[in-house]
Scaffold this motif. Structure first.
Motif, PDB file in Angstrom:
ATOM      1  N   LEU A   8      14.949  -9.239 -27.246  1.00  0.00           N
ATOM      2  CA  LEU A   8      14.578 -10.063 -28.397  1.00  0.00           C
ATOM      3  C   LEU A   8      14.401 -11.523 -27.993  1.00  0.00           C
ATOM      4  N   LEU A  15       6.655 -15.539 -28.331  1.00  0.00           N
ATOM      5  CA  LEU A  15       5.884 -15.823 -29.545  1.00  0.00           C
ATOM      6  C   LEU A  15       5.947 -17.286 -29.963  1.00  0.00           C
ATOM      7  N   LEU A  24      -2.205 -12.901 -27.290  1.00  0.00           N
ATOM      8  CA  LEU A  24      -1.829 -11.607 -27.888  1.00  0.00           C
ATOM      9  C   LEU A  24      -2.903 -11.147 -28.866  1.00  0.00           C
ATOM     10  N   SER A  28      -5.243  -7.859 -28.402  1.00  0.00           N
ATOM     11  CA  SER A  28      -4.972  -6.780 -29.353  1.00  0.00           C
ATOM     12  C   SER A  28      -6.285  -6.156 -29.811  1.00  0.00           C
ATOM     13  N   LEU A  74      -2.791  -5.391 -24.963  1.00  0.00           N
ATOM     14  CA  LEU A  74      -1.544  -5.390 -25.711  1.00  0.00           C
ATOM     15  C   LEU A  74      -0.739  -4.166 -25.294  1.00  0.00           C
ATOM     16  N   PRO A  76       1.822  -1.035 -25.600  1.00  0.00           N
ATOM     17  CA  PRO A  76       1.967  -0.070 -26.703  1.00  0.00           C
ATOM     18  C   PRO A  76       3.013  -0.476 -27.740  1.00  0.00           C
ATOM     19  N   ASP A  77       4.208  -0.775 -27.291  1.00  0.00           N
ATOM     20  CA  ASP A  77       5.277  -1.054 -28.252  1.00  0.00           C
ATOM     21  C   ASP A  77       5.403  -2.523 -28.632  1.00  0.00           C
ATOM     22  N   ALA A  78       4.412  -3.284 -28.189  1.00  0.00           N
ATOM     23  CA  ALA A  78       4.430  -4.719 -28.424  1.00  0.00           C
ATOM     24  C   ALA A  78       4.867  -5.077 -29.830  1.00  0.00           C
ATOM     25  N   LEU A  79       5.741  -6.004 -29.922  1.00  0.00           N
ATOM     26  CA  LEU A  79       6.100  -6.635 -31.194  1.00  0.00           C
ATOM     27  C   LEU A  79       6.873  -5.760 -32.150  1.00  0.00           C
ATOM     28  N   ARG A  80       7.021  -4.504 -31.751  1.00  0.00           N
ATOM     29  CA  ARG A  80       7.732  -3.604 -32.642  1.00  0.00           C
ATOM     30  C   ARG A  80       9.196  -4.011 -32.813  1.00  0.00           C
ATOM     31  N   ALA A  82      10.481  -6.944 -32.524  1.00  0.00           N
ATOM     32  CA  ALA A  82      10.539  -8.151 -33.346  1.00  0.00           C
ATOM     33  C   ALA A  82      10.430  -7.770 -34.816  1.00  0.00           C
ATOM     34  N   ASP A  83       9.521  -6.857 -35.086  1.00  0.00           N
ATOM     35  CA  ASP A  83       9.326  -6.427 -36.467  1.00  0.00           C
ATOM     36  C   ASP A  83      10.569  -5.725 -36.990  1.00  0.00           C
TER      37      ASP A  83
END
Lengths: 108, 108
Positions: A8, A15, A24, A28, A74, A76-80, A82-83
């Motif tokens: 994280l 970011l 990004l 994407s 990008l 595959p699991d990018a930003l997941r 964080a979300d």
DNA sequence: GTAACATTTAACCATATGGTTGAATATGAA
DNA sequence: TTCATATTCAACCATATGGTTAAATGTTAC
């Protein structure tokens, strides 16, 4: 769990830079070579290369060799993560609207 | 728009530190005085005071004076911008599952 | 006013970050 | 092999960050 925390740290830190967020967004949509990305900013090749290393370390992008180029996309699991982190707070500001909905619907 | 970008910089940068994430979690449940927060970490009063200033500048927390104490709570719109930012990517990893759903449902 | 408490500010330190330029490396083309 | 292209690495610089301790600033209690 410490590893998740570290992840994280890296994701949010990635970011926090506008150039990295912009990269990004671009990757994407489609793959870009490093050089193609460099053209779009007013900083040196080396600077973009560093930004990409940061994004890679956070596993937000993936690089693939294609001849003498390096194609970036990008991950595959990018930003997941964080979300998912923000998920816990989402209901806090959505809750208010749910309550508003309830109030509005009470009239029926 | 530049202002929005700056705001995102500050929000994500705030979230990149584990102590600050932890503080956010605590103050999302109830108000804490600065001193109460300090007790929970092994860093100095001044360090926590700095972290709080970072969070305040990003508008993620709000401070209220109560006598000689300062009470800290999660700011109303906290984290919403961050969530909205991620929104644009959410469908990218959710889309895949939607497609999987479609494939599975085609058997009906 | 003085003391005690709660917090911030100032000065400092070590390390990280984001940028630079120039040399080094790897790949494909001639 | 040599040249050109694509990218990284190394060394450096300025500023930011996260921590410290000690002094300064409110605020309440006596």
């Amino acid at each position: 769990m410490v590893e998740y925390e570290l992840r994280l740290d890296m994701i949010f830190s990635s970011l926090s830079d506008p150039i990295r967020r912009d990269i990004l967004q671009r990757v994407s949509a489609r793959e870009f070579s490093v050089g193609e990305l460099v053209e779009r900013y007013e900083v040196s090749f080396a600077a973009i290369s560093k930004h990409l290393k940061v994004l890679e370390k956070a596993k937000l992008v993936h690089k693939r060799k294609e001849g003498k180029k390096q194609m970036v996309r990008l991950a595959p699991d990018a930003l997941r993560s964080a979300d998912e982190y923000l998920e816990q707070y989402r209901q806090m500001w959505q809750g208010r609207y749910d309550k508003l909905d309830m109030l509005l619907n009470e009239r029926d």
